[in-house]
Design a protein around this motif. Structure first.
Motif, short mmCIF file in Angstrom:
data_model
loop_
_atom_site.label_atom_id
_atom_site.label_comp_id
_atom_site.label_asym_id
_atom_site.label_seq_id
_atom_site.Cartn_x
_atom_site.Cartn_y
_atom_site.Cartn_z
N ASP A 62 18.92 -44.97 10.66
CA ASP A 62 17.77 -45.63 11.27
C ASP A 62 17.32 -44.91 12.54
N ARG A 63 18.26 -44.41 13.30
CA ARG A 63 17.92 -43.76 14.56
C ARG A 63 18.21 -42.27 14.52
N ALA A 64 18.26 -41.67 13.34
CA ALA A 64 18.65 -40.26 13.20
C ALA A 64 17.71 -39.33 13.95
N LEU A 65 16.41 -39.54 13.83
CA LEU A 65 15.47 -38.65 14.52
C LEU A 65 15.56 -38.80 16.03
N LEU A 67 18.25 -39.69 17.69
CA LEU A 67 19.51 -39.06 18.07
C LEU A 67 19.37 -37.54 18.07
N ALA A 68 18.72 -36.99 17.06
CA ALA A 68 18.52 -35.53 16.99
C ALA A 68 17.71 -35.05 18.18
N GLY A 69 16.70 -35.79 18.56
CA GLY A 69 15.90 -35.43 19.72
C GLY A 69 16.70 -35.46 21.01
N GLU A 70 17.54 -36.48 21.16
CA GLU A 70 18.38 -36.57 22.36
C GLU A 70 19.38 -35.42 22.42
N LEU A 71 19.97 -35.07 21.29
CA LEU A 71 20.91 -33.94 21.26
C LEU A 71 20.20 -32.63 21.60
N GLU A 72 19.00 -32.47 21.09
CA GLU A 72 18.23 -31.26 21.38
C GLU A 72 17.87 -31.21 22.87
N ASP A 73 17.48 -32.33 23.44
CA ASP A 73 17.16 -32.38 24.87
C ASP A 73 18.39 -32.02 25.71
N ASP A 74 19.54 -32.58 25.34
CA ASP A 74 20.78 -32.27 26.07
C ASP A 74 21.09 -30.78 26.01
N GLU A 75 20.91 -30.18 24.84
CA GLU A 75 21.18 -28.75 24.68
C GLU A 75 20.22 -27.92 25.54
N LEU A 76 18.94 -28.29 25.56
CA LEU A 76 17.96 -27.55 26.37
C LEU A 76 18.28 -27.66 27.86
N LEU A 77 18.65 -28.85 28.31
CA LEU A 77 19.02 -29.03 29.72
C LEU A 77 20.25 -28.20 30.06
N SER A 78 21.21 -28.17 29.16
CA SER A 78 22.42 -27.40 29.36
C SER A 78 22.09 -25.90 29.48
N ARG A 79 21.20 -25.42 28.64
CA ARG A 79 20.80 -24.00 28.70
C ARG A 79 20.06 -23.69 29.99
N MET A 80 19.21 -24.61 30.41
CA MET A 80 18.45 -24.40 31.63
C MET A 80 19.38 -24.33 32.85
N ARG A 81 20.41 -25.17 32.86
CA ARG A 81 21.36 -25.17 33.97
C ARG A 81 22.17 -23.87 34.03
N ARG A 82 22.47 -23.32 32.85
CA ARG A 82 23.22 -22.07 32.78
C ARG A 82 22.34 -20.86 33.05
N GLY A 83 21.02 -21.07 32.99
CA GLY A 83 20.09 -19.97 33.21
C GLY A 83 19.90 -19.10 31.97
N ALA A 84 20.23 -19.62 30.84
CA ALA A 84 20.11 -18.86 29.59
C ALA A 84 18.74 -19.04 28.98
#
Length: 84
Positions: A62-65, A67-84
């Motif tokens: 029911d909430r798959a999309l 959840l996928a969006g939240e995981l993608e956002d977390d990954e993007l924030l993580s990359r931005m913090r690392r400067g990648a």
């Protein structure tokens, strides 16, 4: 519909022969050849897909999309913090 078709020499020869023997245009000879290549009764048969029970769902999607969006956002924030 208007389109461009590139024919091999042997198929062009077949179409030209049809044009002469049936006294029809190139367009008509080509369309007739394509129609005649379809097996008789093929148009009336409908495509059927077999179905099978997959049982009760183990994961509710029911909430798959969301959840996928939240995981993608977390990954993007993580990359931005690392400067990648």
């Amino acid at each position: 519909m208007r389109t461009t078709v590139t024919l091999d020499a042997d198929t062009e020869h077949i179409i030209r022969q049809r044009m002469q023997t049936r006294r029809v245009s190139f367009k008509q000879a080509l369309n007739d050849a394509i129609r005649e290549s379809e097996p008789v009764g093929e148009r009336s048969r409908s495509f059927r897909t077999r179905t099978a029970s997959m049982g009760a769902p183990r994961v509710y999607l029911d909430r798959a999309l969301q959840l996928a969006g939240e995981l993608e956002d977390d990954e993007l924030l993580s990359r931005m913090r690392r400067g990648a």
